[in-house]
Design a protein around this motif. Structure first.
Motif, mmCIF file in Angstrom:
data_model
loop_
_atom_site.group_PDB
_atom_site.id
_atom_site.type_symbol
_atom_site.label_atom_id
_atom_site.label_comp_id
_atom_site.label_asym_id
_atom_site.label_seq_id
_atom_site.Cartn_x
_atom_site.Cartn_y
_atom_site.Cartn_z
ATOM 1 N N LEU A 141 7.862 29.483 -22.513
ATOM 2 C CA LEU A 141 8.768 30.296 -21.502
ATOM 3 C C LEU A 141 8.535 29.633 -20.031
ATOM 4 C CD1 LEU A 141 7.596 32.518 -23.466
ATOM 5 C CD2 LEU A 141 9.287 34.036 -22.299
ATOM 6 N N GLU A 142 9.759 29.413 -19.275
ATOM 7 C CA GLU A 142 9.597 29.087 -17.897
ATOM 8 C C GLU A 142 9.608 30.260 -16.959
ATOM 9 O OE1 GLU A 142 12.080 26.553 -14.668
ATOM 10 O OE2 GLU A 142 12.581 26.291 -16.783
ATOM 11 N N VAL A 143 8.941 30.366 -16.110
ATOM 12 C CA VAL A 143 8.718 31.411 -15.196
ATOM 13 C C VAL A 143 9.377 31.024 -13.990
ATOM 14 C CG1 VAL A 143 7.231 33.115 -13.893
ATOM 15 C CG2 VAL A 143 6.313 32.058 -16.133
ATOM 16 N N ARG A 144 10.559 32.072 -13.836
ATOM 17 C CA ARG A 144 11.577 31.727 -12.734
ATOM 18 C C ARG A 144 11.223 32.478 -11.394
ATOM 19 N NH1 ARG A 144 16.489 29.901 -15.241
ATOM 20 N NH2 ARG A 144 15.645 28.168 -16.615
ATOM 21 N N GLN A 145 11.242 33.851 -11.324
ATOM 22 C CA GLN A 145 11.287 34.474 -10.208
ATOM 23 C C GLN A 145 10.470 35.870 -10.159
ATOM 24 O OE1 GLN A 145 15.584 35.040 -10.456
ATOM 25 N NE2 GLN A 145 15.397 36.944 -10.035
ATOM 26 N N ARG A 146 9.884 36.550 -9.308
ATOM 27 C CA ARG A 146 9.492 37.775 -9.086
ATOM 28 C C ARG A 146 10.347 38.690 -9.511
ATOM 29 N NH1 ARG A 146 4.995 36.890 -4.320
ATOM 30 N NH2 ARG A 146 5.228 39.244 -3.913
#
Length: 248
Positions: free
Chosen positions: A189-194
């Motif tokens: 998975l790619e972490v994108r935003q809060r």
């Protein structure tokens, strides 16, 4: 070592949470059966669900806190969901075929002054999440403990309606993962935003009552109202409780 501690899905948007032992993640898709259905209210801005629509068109925990106390169990083979509430009892229903029964069960749990529940909607291939993007939320248990400590109370993870909970990260370290990739089991998975939070998180998921001002505590002690992150699946694969999580 970072490990996957909880996997949680919410088959019907804002209507019940369910813990899983494992899941099969697909590239570019949300967690399977997460927000698969949503309950539209009478003031919705559309007559027929043909595309993603914003959350204000549906029943939500922030407007109806009693909904936060519903637990769910989905049989993915039959697409039947069993819902349980501490006061309303239990209901087993196939949302695709028995929407009116679900609406009737929810009506006493929904504030009378709000636009009434109208129907159950479903859009194949589109999770009815708060964003149209196929996000999977990734959260840290240490952050939940840190917030609970400054508030002087234990906070259930189900206040946050998250999907994948990680153990072994330092508090708030998930924010440092934005732009990074996580290998969990066979998936990446790619972490994108809060994730900026709303008042639904003040509600206790055991009682359906607001008993913890999470937003004020976040702002006062940490200078923001964010909790958890959104990620996207960039490599399909199975995940399971206890899987090691590697930051790539």
């Amino acid at each position: 070592m970072i490990r996957l501690a909880h996997i949680v899905r919410h088959p019907i948007k804002s209507v019940g949470f369910e813990e899983l032992a494992g899941a099969s993640l697909t590239k570019g898709r949300a967690l399977p059966f997460d927000r698969e259905w949503a309950v539209t209210h009478e003031a919705a801005k559309f007559d027929r669900l043909t595309e993603w629509h914003p959350k204000m068109n549906f029943l939500r925990g922030v407007a109806g806190p009693e909904l936060m106390a519903i637990s769910a169990q989905l049989d993915s083979a039959t697409r039947r969901v069993t819902l349980r509430h501490p006061f309303a009892g239990a209901l087993t229903v196939a949302p695709d075929e028995e929407g009116p029964a679900l609406v009737d069960w929810l009506r006493p749990l929904w504030p009378a002054e709000r636009p009434a529940p109208a129907r159950v909607d479903h859009l194949p291939g589109q999770a009815m999440t708060d964003w149209p993007d196929p996000f999977v939320s990734v959260l840290g248990l240490a952050s939940n403990r840190a917030l609970g400590q400054v508030m002087g109370q234990d906070l259930s993870i189900h206040r946050w309606r998250g999907n994948l909970w990680l153990d072994g990260l330092a508090a708030w370290a998930e924010f440092d993962l934005i732009g990074r990739h996580l290998q969990i089991g066979d998936a990446v998975l790619e972490v994108r935003q809060r994730i900026t939070r709303c008042k639904a998180t003040t509600v206790n998921p055991e009682t359906g009552r607001s008993d913890a001002d999470t937003l004020a505590a976040l702002q006062q002690h940490f200078g923001h109202e964010d909790f958890g992150t959104y990620a996207v699946v960039v490599q399909s694969g199975a995940v399971a409780l206890g899987d090691e999580v590697t930051v790539i």
